[in-house]
Motif scaffolding. Structure first.
Motif, short mmCIF file in Angstrom:
data_model
loop_
_atom_site.label_atom_id
_atom_site.label_comp_id
_atom_site.label_asym_id
_atom_site.label_seq_id
_atom_site.Cartn_x
_atom_site.Cartn_y
_atom_site.Cartn_z
N ARG A 296 60.18 42.96 3.86
CA ARG A 296 60.43 43.27 2.45
C ARG A 296 59.45 42.55 1.53
O ARG A 296 58.96 43.12 0.56
N LEU A 297 59.17 41.29 1.82
CA LEU A 297 58.27 40.51 0.97
C LEU A 297 56.87 41.12 0.98
O LEU A 297 56.23 41.24 -0.08
N ASP B 42 56.88 44.26 -1.09
CA ASP B 42 56.89 43.97 -2.53
C ASP B 42 55.48 43.63 -3.03
O ASP B 42 55.08 44.04 -4.12
N LYS B 43 54.73 42.89 -2.22
CA LYS B 43 53.34 42.57 -2.59
C LYS B 43 52.48 43.84 -2.61
O LYS B 43 51.61 43.98 -3.48
N LEU C 33 53.54 46.82 -3.33
CA LEU C 33 53.91 47.57 -4.53
C LEU C 33 53.22 47.01 -5.77
O LEU C 33 52.79 47.76 -6.65
N MET C 34 53.09 45.68 -5.84
CA MET C 34 52.37 45.07 -6.96
C MET C 34 50.90 45.47 -6.95
O MET C 34 50.32 45.77 -8.00
N ASN D 93 62.85 49.77 -6.02
CA ASN D 93 61.74 49.43 -5.14
C ASN D 93 62.18 48.89 -3.79
O ASN D 93 61.43 48.93 -2.82
N ASN D 94 63.39 48.38 -3.69
CA ASN D 94 63.89 47.86 -2.42
C ASN D 94 64.07 48.97 -1.39
O ASN D 94 64.22 48.70 -0.20
N TRP E 35 59.25 52.07 1.29
CA TRP E 35 58.52 51.56 2.43
C TRP E 35 57.19 52.29 2.52
O TRP E 35 56.85 53.06 1.63
N GLN F 145 52.42 48.65 7.04
CA GLN F 145 52.28 47.78 5.87
C GLN F 145 50.94 47.04 5.91
O GLN F 145 50.25 46.93 4.89
#
Length: 212
Positions: free
Chosen positions: A114-115, A118-119, A121-122, A141-142, A145, A173
């Motif tokens: 997940r972490l 999230d990066k 997505l940024m 956003n959670n 994928w 990812q």
């Protein structure tokens, strides 16, 4: 698991969970889609690269017929189900206009970090800002994928196919991470160059160099 599926080869990559709208106009695919609807079956979309059908593709579920035309053409909504690998192509099927294939379904591990996501997505949001592109990511956003964002990072068709062949979410990812690490500095430099070009010909407030 191995089974037979009707196939609809296209020069696109469709990912599991992706929604895809299609306009069906060729007689063979009108027959294919009609039979899938009547028999509640799924069909496969193998990827076509450089005029060659590849071994990987995605099984699609028909969600609805959005519009039917008098000549039998259709607008349909579909959703990607899972990735398949072609074992054998069946070019000719009795009483059918379309082709099919014997396929299996590689195990696909869809849980990543997940972490890290999230990066990613940024980074994607940063890319879109630099390009001045409005392609919003869906709310929550959670729930996002790699498959949800793969079409939003500027991959080539060949790269999208490479991603389709990765059967582990963490590998996908990492693939997107490397791609964004490569393209973000290039796009940022292009944006800087654009600003320099815009300034050309304008009055500039520049301090003189003090020799002593």
């Amino acid at each position: 698991m191995t089974n037979f599926i009707p196939i609809f080869p296209l020069s696109i990559v469709v990912y599991p969970h992706e929604n895809l709208n299609l306009h069906i106009f060729e007689p063979r695919y009108k027959q294919l889609i009609r039979e899938c609807i009547d028999q509640k079956k799924l069909f496969g979309v193998p990827v076509v690269l450089n005029d060659q059908m590849q071994e990987l593709g995605t099984l699609l579920e028909i969600i609805e017929i959005s519009k039917e035309y008098e000549n039998g053409e259709m607008d349909i909504k579909t959703r990607g189900a899972k990735v398949f690998r072609i074992l054998e192509v069946i070019d000719t099927i009795p009483d059918k206009l379309y082709s099919g294939a014997i396929v299996n379904y590689p195990h696909n591990h869809e849980h990543g970090k997940r972490l890290l996501m999230d990066k990613l997505l940024m980074s994607i949001q940063k890319l879109h800002e630099l390009l001045n592109v409005e392609k919003p990511l869906k709310a929550g956003n959670n729930d996002l994928w790699s498959y949800n964002v793969a079409h939003k990072v500027g991959l080539t068709l060949e790269e999208e196919y490479e991603l389709l062949g990765l059967m582990n979410e963490l590998q996908r990812q990492e693939y997107l991470k490397r791609h964004l690490a490569k393209v973000l500095p290039i796009v940022a430099e292009m944006e800087s160059l654009k600003e320099k070009i815009k300034l050309n010909g304008h009055f500039k407030n520049i301090s003189g160099f003090n020799i002593s």
